[in-house]
Design a protein around this motif. Structure first.
Motif, PDB file in Angstrom:
ATOM      1  N   UNK A 150     -12.119   3.124   1.419  1.00 37.18           N
ATOM      2  CA  UNK A 150     -13.314   3.183   2.256  1.00 37.18           C
ATOM      3  C   UNK A 150     -12.995   3.746   3.633  1.00 37.18           C
ATOM      4  N   UNK A 151     -11.860   3.341   4.182  1.00 39.45           N
ATOM      5  CA  UNK A 151     -11.484   3.803   5.518  1.00 39.45           C
ATOM      6  C   UNK A 151     -10.952   5.233   5.506  1.00 39.45           C
ATOM      7  N   UNK A 152     -10.260   5.602   4.438  1.00 37.69           N
ATOM      8  CA  UNK A 152      -9.666   6.935   4.381  1.00 37.69           C
ATOM      9  C   UNK A 152     -10.683   8.033   4.100  1.00 37.69           C
ATOM     10  N   UNK A 184       1.955   3.247   6.536  1.00 35.82           N
ATOM     11  CA  UNK A 184       2.467   2.049   7.195  1.00 35.82           C
ATOM     12  C   UNK A 184       1.738   0.764   6.822  1.00 35.82           C
ATOM     13  N   UNK A 185       0.447   0.855   6.505  1.00 29.26           N
ATOM     14  CA  UNK A 185      -0.334  -0.360   6.269  1.00 29.26           C
ATOM     15  C   UNK A 185       0.098  -1.039   4.971  1.00 29.26           C
ATOM     16  N   UNK A 186       0.228  -2.354   5.017  1.00 29.57           N
ATOM     17  CA  UNK A 186       0.568  -3.130   3.827  1.00 29.57           C
ATOM     18  C   UNK A 186      -0.671  -3.591   3.078  1.00 29.57           C
ATOM     19  N   UNK A 214       0.806  -1.224   0.000  1.00 31.04           N
ATOM     20  CA  UNK A 214       0.000   0.000   0.000  1.00 31.04           C
ATOM     21  C   UNK A 214       0.837   1.271   0.000  1.00 31.04           C
ATOM     22  N   UNK A 215       1.961   1.346   0.741  1.00 28.41           N
ATOM     23  CA  UNK A 215       2.753   2.557   0.684  1.00 28.41           C
ATOM     24  C   UNK A 215       3.202   2.923  -0.719  1.00 28.41           C
ATOM     25  N   UNK A 216       3.293   1.933  -1.638  1.00 28.78           N
ATOM     26  CA  UNK A 216       3.734   2.217  -2.996  1.00 28.78           C
ATOM     27  C   UNK A 216       2.613   2.789  -3.857  1.00 28.78           C
ATOM     28  N   UNK A 217       1.359   2.638  -3.439  1.00 32.26           N
ATOM     29  CA  UNK A 217       0.244   3.073  -4.272  1.00 32.26           C
ATOM     30  C   UNK A 217      -0.495   4.277  -3.708  1.00 32.26           C
ATOM     31  N   UNK A 218      -0.252   4.639  -2.469  1.00 34.73           N
ATOM     32  CA  UNK A 218      -0.909   5.782  -1.855  1.00 34.73           C
ATOM     33  C   UNK A 218       0.105   6.878  -1.563  1.00 34.73           C
ATOM     34  N   UNK A 219      -0.288   8.117  -1.816  1.00 32.36           N
ATOM     35  CA  UNK A 219       0.547   9.249  -1.420  1.00 32.36           C
ATOM     36  C   UNK A 219       0.596   9.312   0.106  1.00 32.36           C
ATOM     37  N   UNK A 220       1.638   9.896   0.681  1.00 33.13           N
ATOM     38  CA  UNK A 220       1.760   9.937   2.141  1.00 33.13           C
ATOM     39  C   UNK A 220       0.778  10.877   2.830  1.00 33.13           C
ATOM     40  N   UNK A 221       0.090  11.731   2.058  1.00 30.56           N
ATOM     41  CA  UNK A 221      -0.922  12.633   2.614  1.00 30.56           C
ATOM     42  C   UNK A 221      -1.941  12.931   1.524  1.00 30.56           C
TER      43      UNK A 221
END
Length: 244
Positions: free
Chosen positions: A215-217, A193-195, A1-8
């Motif tokens: 959904x969670x974000x 952090x979440x994988x 997930x860190x590779x597909x989501x921006x940090x903010x």
């Protein structure tokens, strides 16, 4: 997930100095906390535009630049490629500028401003570098240092003293900032952090909702975005009613 989501939610994936500078400035959150400065000044019996401008610049330098540069230096949470020496230099220049403005205001505001200058320096280093074993890096200290503190400082810069009304308003800023961190902490965890995220919610009618990162974000970041610009709009309305 860190590779597909921006940090903010307010920045993008990838690299580039424009992206990195935008990310470091944390525009929605910086504007949110500068709004507390405006609110604090707007609550004072008399409002000086010059004092307000100086206070805004000081907090932008301390929070928008110095604190955020130190935060990125401490583990690269935004995944920027900004060299460490640049981050250190930005933190030093930003904090020096903020402290310099504070000392310049002492003859105007009074000696009561001095402990606020010292507290500001303490908050920047202790919170963002997680000093003292991280004891000052939590919800309470975030709400105190980036919510209540700027509002009280701005009021003091205008009035030269602190009123009960200012303390009550600072308690409101504390509560809003506490809520901000309660929303942003799980959002940061998901983005940085979440994988993986898996699961379903079964509803009373027998239907189900699949849980994933989006959904969670969504409710967390919609609330953060709405609150950030809502507080800014409130601050603009308050100060406009006092100055215009």
């Amino acid at each position: 997930m860190p590779e597909t989501l921006a940090p903010a939610y307010y920045t993008a994936l990838g690299r580039g100095w424009r992206r990195d500078v935008w990310a470091i400035l944390h525009p929605p959150y910086t504007a949110w906390h500068l709004a507390y400065v405006v609110i604090g000044a707007g609550l004072a019996p008399k409002v000086s535009g010059y004092r307000l401008l100086a206070t805004l610049i000081a907090f932008f330098l301390a929070v928008g630049i110095a604190a955020h540069a130190l935060d990125e230096l401490n583990g690269r949470p935004l995944r920027t490629a900004i060299p460490g020496w640049v981050l250190k230099g930005a933190a030093l220049v930003g904090l020096a500028g903020a402290v310099g403005l504070g000392f310049a205001g002492l003859p105007v505001v009074g000696i009561g401003l001095l402990p606020f200058i010292a507290l500001g320096v303490l908050f920047v280093f202790a919170y963002n570098l997680e000093l003292l074993g991280g004891r000052m890096h939590g919800d309470f200290w975030f709400a105190l240092s980036w919510g209540a503190f700027p509002l009280l400082t701005a009021y003091l810069a205008q009035a030269g003293t602190i009123s009960l009304g200012a303390v009550a308003a600072a308690a409101g800023a504390f509560a809003l900032s506490f809520g901000q961190r309660s929303l942003s902490t799980p959002a940061r965890t998901l983005r940085r952090k979440a994988l993986s995220v898996t699961g379903t919610v079964t509803l009373s009618d027998g239907s189900s909702v699949t849980l994933d990162e989006a959904t969670l974000l969504k409710p967390l970041e919609q609330a953060l975005s709405a609150f950030s610009w809502g507080v800014v709009a409130f601050a603009v309305g308050l100060i406009a009613s006092r100055l215009l």
